[in-house]
Design a protein around this motif. Structure first.
Motif, mmCIF file in Angstrom:
data_model
loop_
_atom_site.group_PDB
_atom_site.id
_atom_site.type_symbol
_atom_site.label_atom_id
_atom_site.label_comp_id
_atom_site.label_asym_id
_atom_site.label_seq_id
_atom_site.Cartn_x
_atom_site.Cartn_y
_atom_site.Cartn_z
ATOM 1 N N MET A 1 0.840 -1.184 0.000
ATOM 2 C CA MET A 1 0.000 0.000 0.000
ATOM 3 C C MET A 1 0.883 1.244 0.000
ATOM 4 O O MET A 1 1.884 1.288 0.716
ATOM 5 N N PRO A 2 0.493 2.246 -0.757
ATOM 6 C CA PRO A 2 1.280 3.484 -0.790
ATOM 7 C C PRO A 2 1.051 4.334 0.458
ATOM 8 O O PRO A 2 0.031 4.240 1.125
ATOM 9 N N ILE A 3 2.029 5.164 0.752
ATOM 10 C CA ILE A 3 1.931 6.125 1.851
ATOM 11 C C ILE A 3 1.680 7.485 1.230
ATOM 12 O O ILE A 3 2.434 7.939 0.372
ATOM 13 N N TYR A 4 0.616 8.146 1.663
ATOM 14 C CA TYR A 4 0.247 9.461 1.153
ATOM 15 C C TYR A 4 0.518 10.516 2.213
ATOM 16 O O TYR A 4 0.385 10.261 3.406
ATOM 17 N N GLU A 5 0.860 11.707 1.773
ATOM 18 C CA GLU A 5 1.060 12.826 2.677
ATOM 19 C C GLU A 5 -0.173 13.717 2.629
ATOM 20 O O GLU A 5 -0.669 14.056 1.560
ATOM 21 N N TYR A 6 -0.649 14.087 3.804
ATOM 22 C CA TYR A 6 -1.826 14.940 3.930
ATOM 23 C C TYR A 6 -1.523 16.079 4.890
ATOM 24 O O TYR A 6 -0.648 15.974 5.749
ATOM 25 N N THR A 7 -2.279 17.165 4.747
ATOM 26 C CA THR A 7 -2.281 18.257 5.706
ATOM 27 C C THR A 7 -3.721 18.470 6.125
ATOM 28 O O THR A 7 -4.623 18.511 5.288
ATOM 29 N N CYS A 8 -3.947 18.614 7.415
ATOM 30 C CA CYS A 8 -5.296 18.820 7.922
ATOM 31 C C CYS A 8 -5.666 20.291 7.746
ATOM 32 O O CYS A 8 -4.932 21.174 8.190
ATOM 33 N N SER A 9 -6.793 20.555 7.106
ATOM 34 C CA SER A 9 -7.225 21.940 6.922
ATOM 35 C C SER A 9 -7.832 22.516 8.200
ATOM 36 O O SER A 9 -8.014 23.721 8.312
ATOM 37 N N ALA A 10 -8.111 21.675 9.196
ATOM 38 C CA ALA A 10 -8.654 22.157 10.468
ATOM 39 C C ALA A 10 -7.538 22.567 11.431
ATOM 40 O O ALA A 10 -7.555 23.660 11.988
ATOM 41 N N CYS A 11 -6.548 21.687 11.644
ATOM 42 C CA CYS A 11 -5.479 21.995 12.612
ATOM 43 C C CYS A 11 -4.161 22.388 11.948
ATOM 44 O O CYS A 11 -3.266 22.896 12.605
ATOM 45 N N LYS A 20 -5.082 2.055 0.709
ATOM 46 C CA LYS A 20 -5.214 1.638 -0.683
ATOM 47 C C LYS A 20 -5.578 2.838 -1.547
ATOM 48 O O LYS A 20 -6.128 3.825 -1.064
ATOM 49 N N VAL A 21 -5.292 2.729 -2.834
ATOM 50 C CA VAL A 21 -5.616 3.801 -3.767
ATOM 51 C C VAL A 21 -7.118 4.058 -3.789
ATOM 52 O O VAL A 21 -7.563 5.200 -3.879
ATOM 53 N N PRO A 25 -8.685 8.678 2.984
ATOM 54 C CA PRO A 25 -7.694 8.707 4.054
ATOM 55 C C PRO A 25 -8.259 8.630 5.466
ATOM 56 O O PRO A 25 -7.553 8.260 6.393
ATOM 57 N N GLY A 26 -9.486 8.984 5.658
ATOM 58 C CA GLY A 26 -10.067 8.958 6.999
ATOM 59 C C GLY A 26 -9.933 10.297 7.682
ATOM 60 O O GLY A 26 -9.802 11.340 7.040
#
Length: 92
Positions: A1-11, A20-21, A25-26
């Motif tokens: 499974m790939p690792i994705y980078e996210y930024t939270c728009s709330a915090c 999985k693709v 992300p949850g």
């Protein structure tokens, strides 16, 4: 499974999420808000080393199939040959 980078728009905190693709992300692992925004980043894949293709995937004596390869090219004089692609000229 790939690792994705996210930024939270709330915090505003960054996080890495493995999924999985086809999955979403949850929620943010820091604040729990469903506000993760995917970031664009470089892939963690690099072809390094000497001859990764030549030595790993070819069999027998098929090490260099190209005619006139760098190994058979005549060497330049120590002061360079004056051609546009001369490595000696590029260093100076």
């Amino acid at each position: 499974m790939p690792i994705y980078e996210y930024t939270c728009s709330a915090c505003g905190k960054p996080s890495e999420v493995m999924h999985k693709v086809s999955e979403q992300p949850g929620d943010c692992p820091h604040c729990g808000a469903p506000a993760l925004v995917k970031q664009i980043s470089a892939a963690g894949f690099r072809l390094a080393g000497s001859g990764w293709y030549e030595t790993d995937f070819k069999t027998g004596n098929k090490h260099n199939l190209a005619e006139g390869s760098a190994d058979s090219a005549p060497a330049c004089a120590p002061e360079g040959c004056g051609s546009a692609g001369c490595a000696v000229n590029a260093d100076g």
